[in-house]
Design an enzyme around this catalytic site. Sequence first.
Site, PDB file in Angstrom:
ATOM      1  CD  GLU A 155      -2.374   1.014   2.840  1.00 27.92           C
ATOM      2  OE1 GLU A 155      -3.396   1.974   3.113  1.00 27.92           O
ATOM      3  OE2 GLU A 155      -2.278   0.139   3.672  1.00 27.92           O
TER       4      GLU A 155
ATOM      5  CE  LYS B 213      -7.314   1.038   4.031  1.00 29.13           C
ATOM      6  NZ  LYS B 213      -6.211   1.477   5.033  1.00 29.13           N
TER       7      LYS B 213
ATOM      8  CB  CYS C 210      -4.655  -1.974   4.856  1.00 27.49           C
ATOM      9  SG  CYS C 210      -3.620  -1.535   6.208  1.00 27.49           S
TER      10      CYS C 210
END
Length: 273
Positions: free
Chosen positions: A38, A107, A139
Amino acid sequence: MAAVAAPFGRDMEDCFARIADLTGRARADGVRVLALPEACLGGYLANLDGDAEGPPALAADGPEIRRLRSLAGDMIVCAGYCESEAGLRYNSVVCVTGDGVLGHHRKVHQPLSEDSSYAAGDGFAAFDTPVGRLGMLICYDKAFPESARALALDGAEIVVCVSAWPASRTNPAPDLADDRWTHRFDLFDQARALENQVVWLSANQSGTFGDLRFVGRAKIVGPGGEILAMTPVAGGMAVAELDVQAALAAARRSMGHLRDRRPETYAAAVGGF
């Protein structure tokens, strides 16, 4: 395939120099799919309390993504960056080859004050690649079973989750390998692979940036939840070779977790997952 744990900061030339080294090493090892962390283009946030400056915002069709494509060449490369679109910033990941962009994800789930720096994505979708159907997460997305399940139901055979996953801020362990957030990072990787019976590539930042200390531990997990390769917390490149179709067939032969679902019995609140 390979997953990377490495540090990336604000200096874009340093980021590309590191990516050039990693793609070169991966190519020499015969890697076809490479997962980078990321925010590997420009670094992550300096803290999770509302980083006013944040990383540089890049266009999804801008020169940096074209440069990433040139480094990817004949490999499939997934890399995280801060995306700028219509005046908003997104925490995004792109999947490229030298021929173009294969897939993209913004995300969805935002921890702590991340929403003060990024707008949220609004969905999960798999896409076709030369090595099979692939989906991507970022994540905190992997902390929610619905995220990976949505990709699996969309036919994902490989899931790439890129992270800037930090150690605990409230009760950090002296040894990063023993930190409770390191344990969670590993547990989510194995659980999501096993429950969806997919091949799982988990990339992560390592080292420190701002107030954050990242747990490293990039890994490749098989569809039975077994760790096939993993880096230490200090970082590195986890490399594993497997026949994706054969691995999926073996894992799903007797116990088919997607096949044996009973969505009609699940609460409407979870959307039939």
